[in-house]
Design an enzyme around this catalytic site. Sequence first.
Site, PDB file in Angstrom:
ATOM      1  N   ARG A  55       4.038   0.845  13.852  1.00 29.89           N
ATOM      2  CA  ARG A  55       5.204   2.151  14.658  1.00 29.89           C
ATOM      3  C   ARG A  55       5.225   2.396  13.859  1.00 29.89           C
ATOM      4  NH1 ARG A  55       8.497   1.581  19.173  1.00 29.89           N
ATOM      5  NH2 ARG A  55       7.878  -0.385  19.753  1.00 29.89           N
ATOM      6  N   THR A  56       6.286   2.015  12.168  1.00 32.67           N
ATOM      7  CA  THR A  56       6.638   2.659  11.295  1.00 32.67           C
ATOM      8  C   THR A  56       5.907   3.498  10.739  1.00 32.67           C
ATOM      9  OG1 THR A  56       8.729   1.708  11.033  1.00 32.67           O
ATOM     10  CG2 THR A  56       8.463   2.875   9.613  1.00 32.67           C
ATOM     11  N   LYS A  83      -4.702 -10.697  -3.327  1.00 33.88           N
ATOM     12  CA  LYS A  83      -5.595 -12.250  -4.131  1.00 33.88           C
ATOM     13  C   LYS A  83      -4.946 -12.148  -5.043  1.00 33.88           C
ATOM     14  CE  LYS A  83     -10.168  -9.471  -3.029  1.00 33.88           C
ATOM     15  NZ  LYS A  83     -11.145  -8.207  -3.715  1.00 33.88           N
ATOM     16  N   ARG A 105       6.511  -0.169   2.308  1.00 31.32           N
ATOM     17  CA  ARG A 105       7.660  -1.452   3.245  1.00 31.32           C
ATOM     18  C   ARG A 105       7.131  -2.229   2.772  1.00 31.32           C
ATOM     19  NH1 ARG A 105       8.558  -2.490   9.657  1.00 31.32           N
ATOM     20  NH2 ARG A 105      10.094  -0.796   9.568  1.00 31.32           N
ATOM     21  N   HIS A 135      16.954   0.980   6.258  1.00 29.19           N
ATOM     22  CA  HIS A 135      15.650   1.774   6.790  1.00 29.19           C
ATOM     23  C   HIS A 135      15.944   2.803   7.031  1.00 29.19           C
ATOM     24  CE1 HIS A 135      12.319   2.292   9.094  1.00 29.19           C
ATOM     25  NE2 HIS A 135      12.982   1.627   9.876  1.00 29.19           N
TER      26      HIS A 135
END
Lengths: 312, 198
Positions: A55-56, A83, A105, A135
């Site tokens: 969504r974001t 990795k 994020r 946020h």
Amino acid sequence: MKRHLLSAADLSRTDAELVLETAAEMLALADRPIKKLPALRGRTVVNLFFEDSTRTRISFEAAAKRLSADVINFAAKGSSISKGESLKDTALTLEAMGADAVVIRHGASGAPHRLAHSGWVHSSVVNAGDGTHEHPTQALLDAFTMWRHLGNLDGRRVAIVGDVLHSRVARSNALLLQTLGAEVTLVSPPTLVPVGVEAWGVETSYDLDAVLPKADVVMMLRVQRERMQGGFFPTPREYSRRYGLDARRMATLQDHTIVMHPGPMVRGMEITADVADSDRSVIVEQVTNGVAVRMAVLYLLLSSDSQEDTSL
Amino acid sequence: MSPEPARPAGDPGQSDGRTVLDDTDIARALTRISHEILERNKGARDLVLLGIPSRGVPLAERVASRIASVEGYDVPVGSLDVTMYRDDLRLKPARPLLPTEIPSGGIDGRTVVLVDDVLFSGRTIRAALDALTEIGRPAAVRLAVLVDRGHRELPIRADFVGKNLPTSLVERVRVTVAEIDGTDAVTIEGTPAERSPA
């Protein structure tokens, strides 16, 4: 505006209002045949997502593309992060590619701050959610949605209900809404109230039914079961009975009160389907507004090259 | 928005401003522009007036009301913010956006008259032309300005001009309108010593 957007607390009232007013103009673009502006042509925005969030990410991607920026999506899963590559090396790679903005994020609170202040990158950093911390663009889109429905937020009462402990949305909203003059009440079970909430400058309550009739906005939070490692409440059913928004509770709201949810919703847990689909619910509108607000943020952070005179 | 926004009060150049047009001069100029638009367009049908914020918008509304009193026909008026289309976005701090309102009929197939207060480098109008192409396809685009101060940097000229005002680059042309500033006036600020002979 500052060069980065890391916390809702970074925004002064003037800055926040500038974002909302700019977003209002960006929203008008949706009615045009060509939904694109040339403002960020030739700039590169990297979506650096260490945590899954469709969504974001698509919201930022749509915002950047509507401003004609080039977008690089970087998902940690399947990349060299898995990795064992560090945030620093990833950042240096992005810097070498010439990113103008990094939308990050990360599951760790403070990762965007580290990226912005370590000197690894010279681009603007936008926090798209870090751990249980903040946020800010979600708070801006929530404030924008309230602003469109209620006008000036001075003295408006906003109830933020649910899993406040794990919610970066709650923290960013509490900070930003106070900047804009609203009164915030957090409603949650005692086990889901964060330590140090006194410093947020908000009221807290354990009693949803007492708060609802006075609220102008009810913001339901998702119960973040993936972050819970223990019993914060006895059963989902009990949580739902005490802190869920259903038709009976919705009937106690004032006529103009709107119901919000940052998504994704767990229907039947924190909000019932009939409330989520009711006329009061502005949940779908929040998504539309999210693109406009993120356009405003990217435009205000990126349209100027004179980044030397800005600091946090 | 004029390419060179006027300095806020307190600027040392403000007090020695010379008034070039007063309110009656501006009223007369707008009346003449309105008649010229009607004559050129052979009437008011299919016209759309788009003011460029901020001071072009009230000017466009005044032209529309004059047209309405002459022709008895209400010409749609809108505003067109060109900020996002400017070529100096990266050179200056981010500018706040101003309202864009396109009349409900749209601009497709119509004659759009852009209205601004000052025509200077021509870059604002270039940006406006870009903005228009993303909104629709007008049959024709014309330009009306209250003041043409010269110093064009692009091949752009106005179709309707209130007053041609030869200026030097060190001077500032300041337009105030009653709707925004309380008074109608056009003043020149700065040193007139280097005025160009144009």
